[in-house]
Design an enzyme around this catalytic site. Structure first.
Site, mmCIF file in Angstrom:
data_model
loop_
_atom_site.group_PDB
_atom_site.id
_atom_site.type_symbol
_atom_site.label_atom_id
_atom_site.label_comp_id
_atom_site.label_asym_id
_atom_site.label_seq_id
_atom_site.Cartn_x
_atom_site.Cartn_y
_atom_site.Cartn_z
ATOM 1 N N TYR A 291 72.808 -34.578 -65.834
ATOM 2 C CA TYR A 291 74.074 -34.633 -66.554
ATOM 3 C C TYR A 291 74.437 -33.185 -66.863
ATOM 4 O O TYR A 291 73.946 -32.581 -67.811
ATOM 5 C CB TYR A 291 73.942 -35.464 -67.827
ATOM 6 C CG TYR A 291 75.195 -35.499 -68.672
ATOM 7 C CD1 TYR A 291 76.456 -35.575 -68.082
ATOM 8 C CD2 TYR A 291 75.123 -35.446 -70.060
ATOM 9 C CE1 TYR A 291 77.596 -35.603 -68.849
ATOM 10 C CE2 TYR A 291 76.272 -35.485 -70.843
ATOM 11 C CZ TYR A 291 77.505 -35.557 -70.225
ATOM 12 O OH TYR A 291 78.658 -35.576 -70.985
ATOM 13 N N ASP B 134 76.315 -36.920 -62.852
ATOM 14 C CA ASP B 134 77.600 -36.386 -63.284
ATOM 15 C C ASP B 134 77.475 -34.872 -63.244
ATOM 16 O O ASP B 134 76.889 -34.262 -64.136
ATOM 17 C CB ASP B 134 77.908 -36.887 -64.694
ATOM 18 C CG ASP B 134 79.204 -36.317 -65.259
ATOM 19 O OD1 ASP B 134 79.837 -35.477 -64.577
ATOM 20 O OD2 ASP B 134 79.574 -36.688 -66.384
#
Length: 368
Positions: free
Chosen positions: A192, A232
């Site tokens: 992330y 992400d």
């Protein structure tokens, strides 16, 4: 990606997950009703793959909220896709440890009534027939912020799991942003990536520059095995990766314009971020699996993040969730798909991100 356009929903009232599914039989097939245990054994025996070949990444934007509000639909989706590995970002569950005490980022917090209740909700949801065939590793922040999780089917136990870009240390990355699982012939990294923010401050531009530098070093040093880097990644590499390039290029926060023009625009689409990302791909010899298979812009299904469907950001989309693979794996790419579409966020399962899947060609072994 951090939401800029809509207040984050608070963990308020909730619907408890339906727990009866864990003990319910599978619907009859040819007149025979099978228990979940029988189905699970059949699934494990059916596949003679040596290693995982089907991968899914998803920024859940609070796993707890997804379990409370979207779990039946997401579970059905997982049943259909049947990934070997599931990489989750923005878990947003705090790490174990009392206030003022050292935290354990591998465990969910459970030292007070509210955290025990939340942990119970999560563990019940993961005990059903769909998710109990996975082992799970957590890397959690001290608070309800960021955090990652990695689910791997029990029939594919990794040789090693680490939680830092410096794999020689046992300490987790700050905010639980990295999980790396090593298999016999490759390693997969779930990340992330920190949002770039809007200003040249310690927790914005500067933090992201340092992260990108460390990530590039990791990729260049990890050449002993092919890498699958998913998650992400908080960057849209090219103009084709956003729905409205001019809108994102000229975006401002409260009218502020950074001194360096390459830092201007929507976080995730500034020129400086895109250049650094391109350098990691080129020098690290990484292939963007989705773009490798999908050369043209797809305004309906070609993006993984979408802004608030109400207001001026309606229909504004970015592709910031990826499966990147080493060039050595390029010829094994079978499919890479976005599973969300439309302005109303169909297939996003309550998040502002949709799941993205990757399938590689199988390497099988003789069952005999």
């Amino acid at each position: 990606m951090k939401r800029f356009f809509q207040p984050v929903q608070k963990d308020g009232s909730f619907k408890k997950p339906n727990l009866s599914s864990s003990s319910s039989p599978t619907p009859a097939v040819n007149g025979e009703t099978k228990t979940p245990a029988v189905v699970e054994d059949e699934e494990n025996n059916k596949s003679q793959k040596k290693e995982p070949t089907k991968f899914l990444t998803w920024n859940a934007n609070s796993l707890l909220l997804r379990v409370k509000n979207n779990w039946p639909e997401f579970t059905k989706f997982i049943d259909v896709i049947d990934p070997d590995v599931i990489a989750i970002q923005e878990v947003r569950m705090p790490a174990a440890g009392a206030k003022g005490a050292p935290k354990n980022p591998r465990e969910l917090k459970d030292d007070n009534n509210s955290s025990r209740e939340e942990k119970l909700i999560i563990t019940r949801a993961l005990s059903g027939p769909t998710f109990r065939k996975y082992d799970v590793w957590w890397s959690l922040s001290d608070t309800k912020y960021a955090g990652t999780a990695l689910f791997v089917k029990k029939c594919f136990p990794p040789k090693k799991v680490s939680f830092n870009l410096d794999t020689s240390v046992s300490k987790h990355e700050a905010d639980g942003r990295v999980i790396i699982a090593e298999f016999e012939s490759f390693r997969i990294m779930n990340t992330y990536v920190p949002n770039n923010g809007w200003k040249d401050e310690e927790n914005a531009f500067q933090r992201r520059r340092k992260w990108d530098k460390r990530m590039k070093e990791f990729v260049l040093q990890s050449t002993d095995k092919p890498l699958i880097w998913c998650g992400d990644l908080n960057v849209s590499h090219e103009e084709i990766d956003v729905s409205h390039p001019d809108f994102f290029r000229t975006a401002k926060l409260n009218g502020y314009i950074p001194p360096n023009k390459e830092d201007c625009g929507q976080p995730g689409f500034t020129l400086s971020e895109r250049k650094r990302f391109g350098s990691i791909l080129k020098e690290g010899k990484l292939i963007d699996a989705y773009r490798y298979l999908h050369k043209e812009k797809d305004m309906e299904r070609g993006f993984s993040w979408c802004g608030n469907p109400i207001g001026k950001h309606r229909g504004k989309k970015m592709r910031i969730d990826y499966h990147l693979v080493s060039e050595k794996l390029k010829d094994k790419i079978v499919k890479c798909e976005m599973h969300g579409q439309g302005i109303e966020l169909e297939g996003f399962y309550g998040s502002d991100h949709c799941p993205v899947t990757l399938e590689l060609a199988e390497t099988t072994v003789d069952a005999s």
